[in-house]
Enzyme design. Structure first.
Site, PDB file in Angstrom:
ATOM      1  N   CYS A   1      -2.425  -9.030  -9.613  1.00  0.00           N
ATOM      2  CA  CYS A   1      -2.518  -7.666 -10.128  1.00  0.00           C
ATOM      3  C   CYS A   1      -1.226  -7.178 -10.766  1.00  0.00           C
ATOM      4  O   CYS A   1      -1.165  -6.043 -11.240  1.00  0.00           O
ATOM      5  CB  CYS A   1      -2.934  -6.763  -8.984  1.00  0.00           C
TER       6      CYS A   1
ATOM      7  N   HIS B   1      -0.347   0.192  -8.201  1.00  0.00           N
ATOM      8  CA  HIS B   1      -1.515  -0.681  -8.262  1.00  0.00           C
ATOM      9  C   HIS B   1      -2.533  -0.203  -7.222  1.00  0.00           C
ATOM     10  O   HIS B   1      -2.185   0.079  -6.080  1.00  0.00           O
ATOM     11  CB  HIS B   1      -1.091  -2.126  -7.986  1.00  0.00           C
TER      12      HIS B   1
ATOM     13  N   ASN C   1     -10.309  -2.338  -6.281  1.00  0.00           N
ATOM     14  CA  ASN C   1      -9.166  -3.053  -6.842  1.00  0.00           C
ATOM     15  C   ASN C   1      -9.626  -3.808  -8.089  1.00  0.00           C
ATOM     16  O   ASN C   1     -10.412  -4.755  -7.983  1.00  0.00           O
ATOM     17  CB  ASN C   1      -8.623  -4.019  -5.779  1.00  0.00           C
TER      18      ASN C   1
END
Ligand code: COA
Length: 360
Positions: A147, A287, A317
């Site tokens: 990520c 994030h 996510n």
């Protein structure tokens, strides 16, 4: 703190640091003040299909209470059967180019950050260059960094602009629902599909990329890894039969600790480099992996909750897409206003981390 690179385009100095934000080599006056990096346009896209926690509870042994308490996630979006990574990327890229007032012909370089590419080879950027109708410009993927990929791409793009001012399209995209196991409850409920994009350019745009820091601790590759498919763990009949090729090995608690430490430290490094304080930051966009991680980062940075952006409840996510999508959404919904200083920060498998300071 280790492995911090810092490059300020158009300002007095460039730090090529290893071992600490303030212990690098300083090269003065490499660039004139007119060669800055600006974000000229933002774009974001999520597919229409909503998958709620209750929907998951019908498929695996889980429930809304567990998912909400451990992650903060309530629902996520999944791509339609006829959509691929390229479709998501193209939607976000087109919005970012339109927002920048640029045509595809005016894009000089393309970077796609993704761990769920259109094909194993060639990379998603090749497909995207053709789909958008861009010129035969350099185009490449940043993959495998989980990520953190999009913020790493900001760092790469900014460094590329040092050599030659250009307009660079950067996309963060994941279509993880197509590749993950739908039977592994400890993993499948965490993720969603999305794309986000920005166009970087040297013109005085609405948001200046002030600074980027990035780092890697490769001693922690094992805490977050999809083993099957590379030369170390080839894809074979055995991994196919066991389902290992769809299984993410994750030491959730260690990932949690590292994520909080690295994302908050990266923001502190940014503030030091740009000589700003946390009080001057209007919004931190971390994030979006897990609300508890986000809350812990906000706590460590001592920034009030209302100045930390959270949309993990709506999308889960979405890997490399969380940061550019959240940037776009925050701008669209008025959470970011002209004059705001915004810090984005991300972590990913590797263990990688990266953060960027953006002055709107
Ligand atoms: N529903 C219900 N129970 C579940 C479940 C689910 N979807 N997933 C796991 N469980 C169970 C586990 O099997 C375990 O049961 P056991 O105690 O009987 O073995 C129990 O819940 C606790 O699991 P644990 O892993 O200890 O939970 P946790 O509090 O550490 O939370 C995470 C798990 C994954 C939510 C948390 O560790 C986390 O968010 N870590 C960071 C992960 C991350 O961000 N990854 C993405 C990186 S990009």
């Amino acid at each position: 703190r280790c492995s911090v690179s810092s490059t300020r385009i158009g300002h007095e100095q460039i730090r090529l640091a290893s071992g600490g934000a303030n212990r690098g080599i300083t090269i003065s006056s490499l660039k004139e003040a007119d060669q800055l990096a600006f974000i000229l346009g933002f774009g974001g896209y999520v597919p229409d299909r909503i998958m709620t926690n209750d929907d998951w509870a019908e498929l695996v042994d889980t429930d809304d209470e567990w998912i909400t308490a451990r992650t903060g996630i309530k629902e996520r979006r999944f791509a339609a059967d006829d959509q691929s990574t390229l479709d998501l990327a193209a939607h976000a890229a087109e919005k970012a180019m339109e927002d920048a007032g640029l045509t595809a012909a005016e894009i000089d370089e393309i970077i796609v950050a993704t761990d769920t590419p259109e094909a194993y080879t060639p990379d998603t950027a090749s497909f995207l260059q053709h789909r958008l109708g861009c010129r035969e410009v350099p185009a490449y993927d940043l993959g495998g960094s989980g990520c953190a990929g999009f913020v790493q791409a900001l760092d790469v793009a900014r460094a590329r602009m040092l050599l030659q001012p250009k307009r660079i399209l950067i996309v963060g995209v994941e279509l993880i629902s197509r590749l993950m196991s739908w039977k592994d409850r400890s993993f499948c409920v965490l993720f969603g599909d999305a794309a986000g994009a920005v166009v970087l350019g040297p013109e005085d745009g609405r948001a200046e990329l002030l600074d980027v820091v990035a780092g890697t601790d490769g001693s922690k590759t094992e805490i977050l890894t999809l083993k099957t498919g590379g030369t170390r763990y080839p894809f074979n009949a055995e991994s196919l039969a066991s389902g290992a090729y769809q299984h993410l090995d994750m030491d959730g608690r260690r990932v949690f600790r590292e994520a909080v430490h690295r994302m908050s430290t990266a923001v502190e490094d940014l503030l030091e480099n740009t000589q700003r304080t946390i009080d001057e930051v209007a919004l931190v966009i971390p994030h979006q992996a897990n609300k508890r991680i986000i809350d812990a980062v906000g706590h460590k940075l001592a920034i009030p909750e209302e100045r930390v952006y959270i949309n993990v409840q709506d999308y889960g996510n979405t890997g490399s897409a969380t940061v550019p999508f959240a940037l776009w959404e925050a701008k669209e919904t008025g959470r970011i206003r002209p004059g705001d200083l915004v810090a984005v920060t991300a972590f990913g498998a590797g263990f990688h981390w990266a953060a960027a300071a953006i002055q709107f």
